[in-house]
Design a protein around this motif. Structure first.
Motif, PDB file in Angstrom:
ATOM      1  N   PRO A  16       0.835  -1.200   0.000  1.00 43.93           N
ATOM      2  CA  PRO A  16       0.000   0.000   0.000  1.00 43.93           C
ATOM      3  C   PRO A  16       0.871   1.252   0.000  1.00 43.93           C
ATOM      4  O   PRO A  16       2.104   1.174   0.051  1.00 43.93           O
ATOM      5  N   ALA A  17       0.218   2.398  -0.050  1.00 42.25           N
ATOM      6  CA  ALA A  17       0.948   3.665  -0.090  1.00 42.25           C
ATOM      7  C   ALA A  17       1.771   3.838   1.176  1.00 42.25           C
ATOM      8  O   ALA A  17       1.354   3.421   2.259  1.00 42.25           O
ATOM      9  N   PRO A  18       2.946   4.459   1.066  1.00 41.89           N
ATOM     10  CA  PRO A  18       3.791   4.681   2.245  1.00 41.89           C
ATOM     11  C   PRO A  18       3.073   5.528   3.293  1.00 41.89           C
ATOM     12  O   PRO A  18       2.200   6.341   2.989  1.00 41.89           O
ATOM     13  N   LEU A  19       3.470   5.340   4.540  1.00 45.00           N
ATOM     14  CA  LEU A  19       2.934   6.101   5.663  1.00 45.00           C
ATOM     15  C   LEU A  19       3.991   7.071   6.190  1.00 45.00           C
ATOM     16  O   LEU A  19       5.176   6.954   5.884  1.00 45.00           O
ATOM     17  N   ARG A  20       3.519   8.001   7.013  1.00 50.07           N
ATOM     18  CA  ARG A  20       4.428   8.922   7.695  1.00 50.07           C
ATOM     19  C   ARG A  20       4.568   8.452   9.132  1.00 50.07           C
ATOM     20  O   ARG A  20       3.576   8.381   9.874  1.00 50.07           O
ATOM     21  N   PHE A  21       5.793   8.140   9.527  1.00 47.50           N
ATOM     22  CA  PHE A  21       6.082   7.653  10.871  1.00 47.50           C
ATOM     23  C   PHE A  21       6.886   8.697  11.634  1.00 47.50           C
ATOM     24  O   PHE A  21       7.760   9.364  11.075  1.00 47.50           O
ATOM     25  N   ALA A  22       6.586   8.833  12.913  1.00 51.73           N
ATOM     26  CA  ALA A  22       7.425   9.597  13.826  1.00 51.73           C
ATOM     27  C   ALA A  22       7.860   8.652  14.938  1.00 51.73           C
ATOM     28  O   ALA A  22       7.084   7.804  15.384  1.00 51.73           O
ATOM     29  N   VAL A  23       9.104   8.775  15.353  1.00 51.52           N
ATOM     30  CA  VAL A  23       9.638   7.962  16.439  1.00 51.52           C
ATOM     31  C   VAL A  23       9.871   8.875  17.633  1.00 51.52           C
ATOM     32  O   VAL A  23      10.781   9.700  17.628  1.00 51.52           O
ATOM     33  N   MET A  24       9.005   8.759  18.629  1.00 49.85           N
ATOM     34  CA  MET A  24       9.100   9.581  19.835  1.00 49.85           C
ATOM     35  C   MET A  24       9.997   8.870  20.833  1.00 49.85           C
ATOM     36  O   MET A  24       9.623   7.862  21.418  1.00 49.85           O
ATOM     37  N   GLY A  25      11.213   9.380  20.981  1.00 49.21           N
ATOM     38  CA  GLY A  25      12.197   8.723  21.828  1.00 49.21           C
ATOM     39  C   GLY A  25      13.102   7.854  20.990  1.00 49.21           C
ATOM     40  O   GLY A  25      13.019   6.629  21.023  1.00 49.21           O
ATOM     41  N   ALA A  26      13.982   8.504  20.207  1.00 45.35           N
ATOM     42  CA  ALA A  26      14.782   7.784  19.209  1.00 45.35           C
ATOM     43  C   ALA A  26      16.035   7.196  19.830  1.00 45.35           C
ATOM     44  O   ALA A  26      17.154   7.640  19.588  1.00 45.35           O
ATOM     45  N   GLY A  27      15.827   6.166  20.657  1.00 52.19           N
ATOM     46  CA  GLY A  27      16.930   5.364  21.162  1.00 52.19           C
ATOM     47  C   GLY A  27      17.176   4.195  20.232  1.00 52.19           C
ATOM     48  O   GLY A  27      16.792   4.214  19.058  1.00 52.19           O
ATOM     49  N   ALA A  28      17.799   3.143  20.756  1.00 55.09           N
ATOM     50  CA  ALA A  28      18.199   2.027  19.909  1.00 55.09           C
ATOM     51  C   ALA A  28      17.009   1.328  19.259  1.00 55.09           C
ATOM     52  O   ALA A  28      17.040   1.007  18.064  1.00 55.09           O
ATOM     53  N   VAL A  29      15.934   1.098  20.016  1.00 57.21           N
ATOM     54  CA  VAL A  29      14.766   0.399  19.467  1.00 57.21           C
ATOM     55  C   VAL A  29      14.104   1.241  18.384  1.00 57.21           C
ATOM     56  O   VAL A  29      13.858   0.775  17.265  1.00 57.21           O
ATOM     57  N   GLY A  30      13.802   2.494  18.688  1.00 58.56           N
ATOM     58  CA  GLY A  30      13.140   3.356  17.713  1.00 58.56           C
ATOM     59  C   GLY A  30      13.973   3.590  16.479  1.00 58.56           C
ATOM     60  O   GLY A  30      13.447   3.634  15.352  1.00 58.56           O
ATOM     61  N   CYS A  31      15.287   3.744  16.656  1.00 62.01           N
ATOM     62  CA  CYS A  31      16.160   3.985  15.503  1.00 62.01           C
ATOM     63  C   CYS A  31      16.216   2.762  14.591  1.00 62.01           C
ATOM     64  O   CYS A  31      16.206   2.900  13.359  1.00 62.01           O
ATOM     65  N   TYR A  32      16.269   1.579  15.174  1.00 60.60           N
ATOM     66  CA  TYR A  32      16.330   0.374  14.343  1.00 60.60           C
ATOM     67  C   TYR A  32      15.079   0.228  13.490  1.00 60.60           C
ATOM     68  O   TYR A  32      15.154   0.079  12.265  1.00 60.60           O
ATOM     69  N   ALA A 175       0.406  -3.120  10.540  1.00 56.87           N
ATOM     70  CA  ALA A 175       1.132  -4.385  10.607  1.00 56.87           C
ATOM     71  C   ALA A 175       1.608  -4.821   9.224  1.00 56.87           C
ATOM     72  O   ALA A 175       2.715  -5.337   9.070  1.00 56.87           O
ATOM     73  N   ARG A 176       0.774  -4.613   8.207  1.00 54.73           N
ATOM     74  CA  ARG A 176       1.187  -4.972   6.845  1.00 54.73           C
ATOM     75  C   ARG A 176       2.352  -4.111   6.373  1.00 54.73           C
ATOM     76  O   ARG A 176       3.272  -4.593   5.706  1.00 54.73           O
ATOM     77  N   GLN A 177       2.320  -2.844   6.713  1.00 54.67           N
ATOM     78  CA  GLN A 177       3.417  -1.952   6.336  1.00 54.67           C
ATOM     79  C   GLN A 177       4.709  -2.347   7.061  1.00 54.67           C
ATOM     80  O   GLN A 177       5.793  -2.346   6.471  1.00 54.67           O
ATOM     81  N   LEU A 178       4.590  -2.664   8.328  1.00 56.49           N
ATOM     82  CA  LEU A 178       5.764  -3.088   9.083  1.00 56.49           C
ATOM     83  C   LEU A 178       6.345  -4.376   8.511  1.00 56.49           C
ATOM     84  O   LEU A 178       7.562  -4.493   8.313  1.00 56.49           O
ATOM     85  N   ALA A 179       5.479  -5.350   8.227  1.00 50.94           N
ATOM     86  CA  ALA A 179       5.949  -6.618   7.677  1.00 50.94           C
ATOM     87  C   ALA A 179       6.621  -6.416   6.322  1.00 50.94           C
ATOM     88  O   ALA A 179       7.661  -7.026   6.024  1.00 50.94           O
ATOM     89  N   ALA A 180       6.044  -5.544   5.489  1.00 51.46           N
ATOM     90  CA  ALA A 180       6.629  -5.274   4.181  1.00 51.46           C
ATOM     91  C   ALA A 180       7.989  -4.604   4.298  1.00 51.46           C
ATOM     92  O   ALA A 180       8.826  -4.707   3.398  1.00 51.46           O
ATOM     93  N   ALA A 181       8.240  -3.929   5.421  1.00 54.56           N
ATOM     94  CA  ALA A 181       9.523  -3.271   5.649  1.00 54.56           C
ATOM     95  C   ALA A 181      10.553  -4.209   6.279  1.00 54.56           C
ATOM     96  O   ALA A 181      11.659  -3.775   6.613  1.00 54.56           O
ATOM     97  N   GLY A 182      10.190  -5.473   6.450  1.00 58.16           N
ATOM     98  CA  GLY A 182      11.125  -6.431   7.025  1.00 58.16           C
ATOM     99  C   GLY A 182      11.034  -6.550   8.530  1.00 58.16           C
ATOM    100  O   GLY A 182      11.969  -7.035   9.179  1.00 58.16           O
TER     101      GLY A 182
END
Length: 319
Positions: A16-32, A175-182
């Motif tokens: 599907p079309a890409p989404l806009r994500f924000a990572v609030m608290g860009a530590g190791a988990v969010g950055c990965y 979930a589908r977008q996350l899975a498609a991103a690996g």
């Protein structure tokens, strides 16, 4: 309640079309996870500390894994207002910062934006929901990943990387977008139980790794450690049972497997102590102690570990 868990395959449908994500608290988990999403074509904004943000703005985020070492261009900001316009917020702050971070981003969230809580502990989604505007979709996520920061603008991946998320109006789409991103992703109606399963793992290893300054593999080779871990786990499971929590899977096998699947990993608590930062111990072993006290279940080992880590925090903060 009977658990229902649905895996979302990466190739089950056209992307599907890409989404806009924000990572609030860009530590190791969010950055990965942010890096994987950006590499898959999504717009990602990291929100974190100044040195980290500056490095990402200048060079992109360095993503280092067993098979990759790449710079990933993406946006970065020190301001919570950068969540504005995001379809999904990966909420990755320390558990002790949950309410404050939620208050900071509340005025800037787009209507209908999904907030996914990718945090240690079992009640962060409830705490976020209590702060945000009524009706804001918030879903808990259980994170299984071994990562660490290699420095400002540099995340290192050591293993795993899957998510289990709670149902919501947007969970299937995300979930589908996350899975498609690996990012292997499941939706489960027993996320609370899955969060408790991870809490048991964290309670078993985090404090011991931090206090001994050892990664998981060498830690369990020390005589007597596995017996201590078994006793910690028994306390946790007794509290969970008294609280009416159904923990999925074989928790004992999962606890034993951590030391073999991630032998070189230091716990997040160990990483915090090494950097002289406050830990999340009050939301790990401390949460077990809190619920145990409320339910009349003794938790002496978990209490001792909580106190010892708090003492180590004091030592690290001393001038």
């Amino acid at each position: 309640m009977t658990e229902s868990t649905a895996a979302i395959p990466a190739d089950s449908s056209p992307a599907p079309a890409p989404l806009r994500f924000a990572v609030m608290g860009a530590g190791a988990v969010g950055c990965y996870f942010g890096a994987l999403l950006a590499r898959a074509g999504h717009s990602v904004t990291l929100i974190g500390r100044p040195a980290h943000v500056q490095a990402v703005q200048q060079h992109g985020l360095r993503l280092q894994t067993a098979v990759l070492d790449v710079q990933v261009p993406m946006s970065a900001s020190t301001e919570a207002s950068a969540v504005q316009g995001a379809d999904v917020v990966l909420f990755c702050v320390k558990s002790s910062d949950t309410e404050d971070a939620a208050r900071q981003m509340r005025p800037h969230l787009a209507p209908g934006a999904l907030v996914l809580t990718l945090q240690n502990g079992v009640d962060n989604d409830e705490r976020v929901r209590a702060v945000l505007h009524a009706g804001t979709p918030v879903a808990a996520a259980v994170v299984y990943v071994a990562t660490a920061m290699g420095g400002p603008g540099h995340v290192v991946h050591h293993g795993r990387g899957e998510l289990v998320i709670a149902p919501s109006a947007r969970s299937d789409e995300v979930a589908r977008q996350l899975a498609a991103a690996g990012i292997p992703t499941q939706i489960s109606d027993n996320v609370r139980g899955a969060l408790w399963a991870k809490l048991v793992l964290n309670s078993a290893y985090n404090a011991l790794s931090a206090l001994s300054k050892q990664p998981y593999g060498p830690l369990v080779q020390v005589p007597g450690v596995t017996r201590v871990i078994d006793d910690i786990v028994a306390e946790c499971l007794a509290v969970a049972a008294a609280d009416g929590i159904t923990i999925p899977g074989d928790v004992q096998a999962a606890v034993r497997g951590i030391a073999t699947t991630m032998p070189g990993q230091f716990s997040s608590t160990a990483q915090d102590l090494a950097r002289g930062k406050p830990t999340e111990i009050d939301h790990l072993n401390g949460y077990v102690v809190q619920r145990g006290a409320a339910l009349g279940v003794p938790t002496p080992l978990n209490h001792a570990l909580q106190v010892l880590v708090k003492l180590a925090e004091m030592k690290g903060a001393a001038p």
